[in-house]
Write an enzyme that holds these catalytic residues in place. Sequence first.
Site, PDB file in Angstrom:
ATOM      1  N   GLY A  67     148.851 -27.794  25.386  1.00 29.91           N
ATOM      2  CA  GLY A  67     148.476 -28.539  24.180  1.00 29.91           C
ATOM      3  C   GLY A  67     147.047 -28.259  23.752  1.00 29.91           C
ATOM      4  O   GLY A  67     146.752 -28.103  22.566  1.00 29.91           O
ATOM      5  N   CYS A  68     146.163 -28.193  24.714  1.00 31.73           N
ATOM      6  CA  CYS A  68     144.744 -27.954  24.405  1.00 31.73           C
ATOM      7  C   CYS A  68     144.545 -26.538  23.872  1.00 31.73           C
ATOM      8  O   CYS A  68     143.736 -26.319  22.965  1.00 31.73           O
ATOM      9  CB  CYS A  68     143.884 -28.199  25.643  1.00 31.73           C
ATOM     10  SG  CYS A  68     143.999 -29.918  26.210  1.00 31.73           S
ATOM     11  N   THR A  69     145.297 -25.594  24.410  1.00 31.23           N
ATOM     12  CA  THR A  69     145.220 -24.217  23.927  1.00 31.23           C
ATOM     13  C   THR A  69     145.743 -24.128  22.496  1.00 31.23           C
ATOM     14  O   THR A  69     145.112 -23.499  21.643  1.00 31.23           O
ATOM     15  CB  THR A  69     146.009 -23.278  24.865  1.00 31.23           C
ATOM     16  OG1 THR A  69     145.425 -23.354  26.169  1.00 31.23           O
ATOM     17  CG2 THR A  69     145.981 -21.845  24.372  1.00 31.23           C
TER      18      THR A  69
END
Length: 150
Positions: free
Chosen positions: A45-47
């Site tokens: 998700g952060c990527t």
Amino acid sequence: MTTLKAGDKAPNFSGLDQNGTSHTLVDYKGKKLVVFFYPKASTPGCTAEACDLRDNYARFQANNYALIGVSADSAKAQAKFIEKYDLPFPLLADEDKSVIQAFGVWGPKKFMGKEYDGIHRTTFVIDEKGIIEEVISDVKTKAHAAQILK
């Protein structure tokens, strides 16, 4: 989670990025600032969120925005994240959680039935005078730039 809302003065934060360079709210006076908090570098998700912001970075620059990402990862982990995904903005390595707590994005979370404390994925859009314009707590990781650049 956070008690900060549109119209509030942004916290006068100070933190070090992946290279040990200091960033404070005052450094961005005269620019719009997007401070996005994410749980952990290099997770799916952060990527997706970081890459969406990267892919729209020219649009942010054209509209006088600066971007800073913040997580509790080490400077080394942040540097690897930037290098791997060619991110054009600094990432604060907020290991002591001073910036995270100043913005009020640390607290209880639930994942797969387990409760734990962690960073709530939240983005703050701060105007040229240091006033919060918008708080985005329902971050769409694959379309986050569109949420900010309406």
